[in-house]
Design an enzyme around this catalytic site. Structure first.
Site, mmCIF file in Angstrom:
data_model
loop_
_atom_site.group_PDB
_atom_site.id
_atom_site.type_symbol
_atom_site.label_atom_id
_atom_site.label_comp_id
_atom_site.label_asym_id
_atom_site.label_seq_id
_atom_site.Cartn_x
_atom_site.Cartn_y
_atom_site.Cartn_z
ATOM 1 C CD GLU A 215 -2.895 -1.138 0.134
ATOM 2 O OE1 GLU A 215 -3.029 -0.073 -0.513
ATOM 3 O OE2 GLU A 215 -3.556 -2.162 -0.116
ATOM 4 C CB CYS A 249 -1.258 7.153 1.533
ATOM 5 S SG CYS A 249 -2.706 6.177 2.012
#
Length: 461
Positions: A215, A249
């Site tokens: 991720e 993110c």
């Protein structure tokens, strides 16, 4: 922070393998109980979690609860509700060539998994993957971030209270500890962090052919088309960009705005920033700080790469940078080629949707993409032509908050996904089993069969 020894890591890993071999972690009632125990443990210490996040990142109680604690409750509740159905073997259809047999797919845990957590959402992003690992029946080792020491210490205390280290263990430390962990053979590795470190993790995993979920991040654009609802777009973009001081993110990394509405959108965003954080955001308790001096210095450098049209104020002692909009940025500048991961927002205008799409196509595939438009055809055009991990139409961030949508990247923004059933699937191997009948046998498949080739050609044509 004290580094873990290689011998200590190996001892914990061996104990977890031994425990996994007992088969206890695979029992459905056991898995359910561990998930309930995790939720109860978080509830018992939720104020400590909020305090630790305030110390490490300056997060407000509202932000900490909604993005680090409440989202975990939702994930655990959803998993408990659906786990029985997910874990059940699935029967599949029988092909004509397999008459008399029965096929099934059995989800089974990989074994002992490694979860490497980041610093930006240090509590939630350590435990959310753990929910999937427990649900699938694995044992787990968690490596929290050394950049958020208060949260990391709390994670260690919390999980030691709940589970024996032969089942779930927290191993603290810095880069050396991470390197030592990656030297070992795990059955699965789940990593959240930067693309640069993700490459290191994948290279280490390749030595043991260990499957990974990465991720990562990247340059996530937000497109505001000429027909957007400007007041609502401004509110939702400011919410998504400046939550956790931009250290998210999936935060919008740069703004692509149609030239016809650029001025009105910028003015609306300025008003929203003041409404959210007051006239001096760096003094606001609702506004987070930058995690450390290195990142503070890096972000401060971006302020020189364009014209600051709003914000730009800094507080060195508090490591805070106000929500900042910058214009007239060069597309090849650092602020437009590197992931910002902070409260600096470059503004780029476009005159046609094609121009915006081509700009995004010229860059690596983003982890997230956001589009504000009231035209279905525009939404279809963007979502069908641009590859991205996930995103929203007329909102930001919220796709990550539903357990019904898998979350993950594509290309340089990551591989694999999780949340809800996707978390269970990530930490499960889908084992195929064919149960063949003993009542009859097709002799034509054997080398000694007469006319075997002709019969096979009739079946497989």
């Amino acid at each position: 922070m004290k580094e873990a020894s290689a011998a200590g890591i190996q001892r914990i890993l061996q104990n977890q393998r031994t425990y996994f071999a007992t088969q206890e972690t695979k029992l459905l009632p056991f898995r359910m109980e561990q998930l309930k125990k995790l939720k109860a443990g978080i509830k018992k210490r939720d104020h400590e979690v909020i305090d630790a996040l305030a110390l490490d990142l300056g997060k407000s109680e509202l932000e900490s609860y909604s993005t680090e604690i409440g989202i975990l409750y939702e994930e655990i509740n959803f998993t408990i509700k659906h786990l029985k159905g997910w874990a059940k073997p699935k029967k599949v259809k029988t092909a004509l060539t397999h008459v008399g047999s029965k096929g099934s797919i059995i989800p089974e845990p990989y074994g002992t998994v490694l979860i490497i957590a980041p610093w930006n959402y240090p509590f939630q992003l350590a435990l959310s993957p753990l929910v999937g690992a427990i649900a699938a029946g694995n044992t787990a080792i968690i490596k929290p971030s050394e950049l958020t020491p208060n949260v990391s210490a709390l994670l260690s205390t919390l999980l030691q209270e709940l589970y024996p280290p032969s089942y779930v263990a927290v191993i603290g430390g810095g880069v050396q500890t991470s390197q030592a962990l990656l030297e070992e053979r795990f059955d699965y590795i789940f990593f959240t962090g930067s693309a640069a470190v993700g490459k290191v993790v994948m290279e280490a995993a390749s030595r043991h052919l260990t499957p990974v979920t990465l991720e990562l991040g990247g340059k996530s654009p937000v497109i505001v088309h000429e027909d957007a609802n400007i007041p609502l777009a401004a509110k939702r973009i400011v919410f998504g960009k400046f939550m956790n001081a931009g250290q998210t993110c999936i935060a919008p990394d740069y703004l692509l705005v149609h030239s016809k509405i650029k001025t009105s959108l910028i003015e609306a965003m300025k008003e929203v920033i003041q409404a959210f954080y007051g006239p001096e955001p760096i003094q606001s308790p609702a506004y987070s700080k930058i995690v450390n001096q290195r990142h503070y210095n890096r972000l401060s450098g971006y302020l020189k790469e364009g014209t600051v049209i709003y914000g730009g104020e800094r507080n060195d002692s508090k490591q805070k940078i106000a929500p900042t909009l910058i214009d007239r940025v060069k597309l090849d500048s650092s602020v437009m080629t590197e992931e910002i991961f902070g409260p600096i927002f470059p503004v780029v205008e476009y005159t046609s949707l094609e121009e915006a799409i081509e700009l995004i196509h010229s860059r690596p595939k983003p982890l997230a993409l956001y589009l504000f438009t009231q035209n279905k055809n525009t939404a279809d055009e963007v979502t069908s032509r641009i590859s991205f991990g996930g995103g929203c139409i007329n909102d930001t961030l919220m796709h990550i908050a539903t357990p019904y949508l898998p979350f993950g990247g594509v290309g340089e923004s990551g591989m694999g996904n999780y949340h809800g059933k996707a978390s269970f699937d990530t930490f499960s191997h889908r084992k195929s089993v064919l149960k063949q009948t003993n009542r009859f046998d097709f002799s034509f498949r054997y080398p000694s069969a007469n006319n075997g080739l002709q019969l096979v050609k009739k079946l497989l044509k």
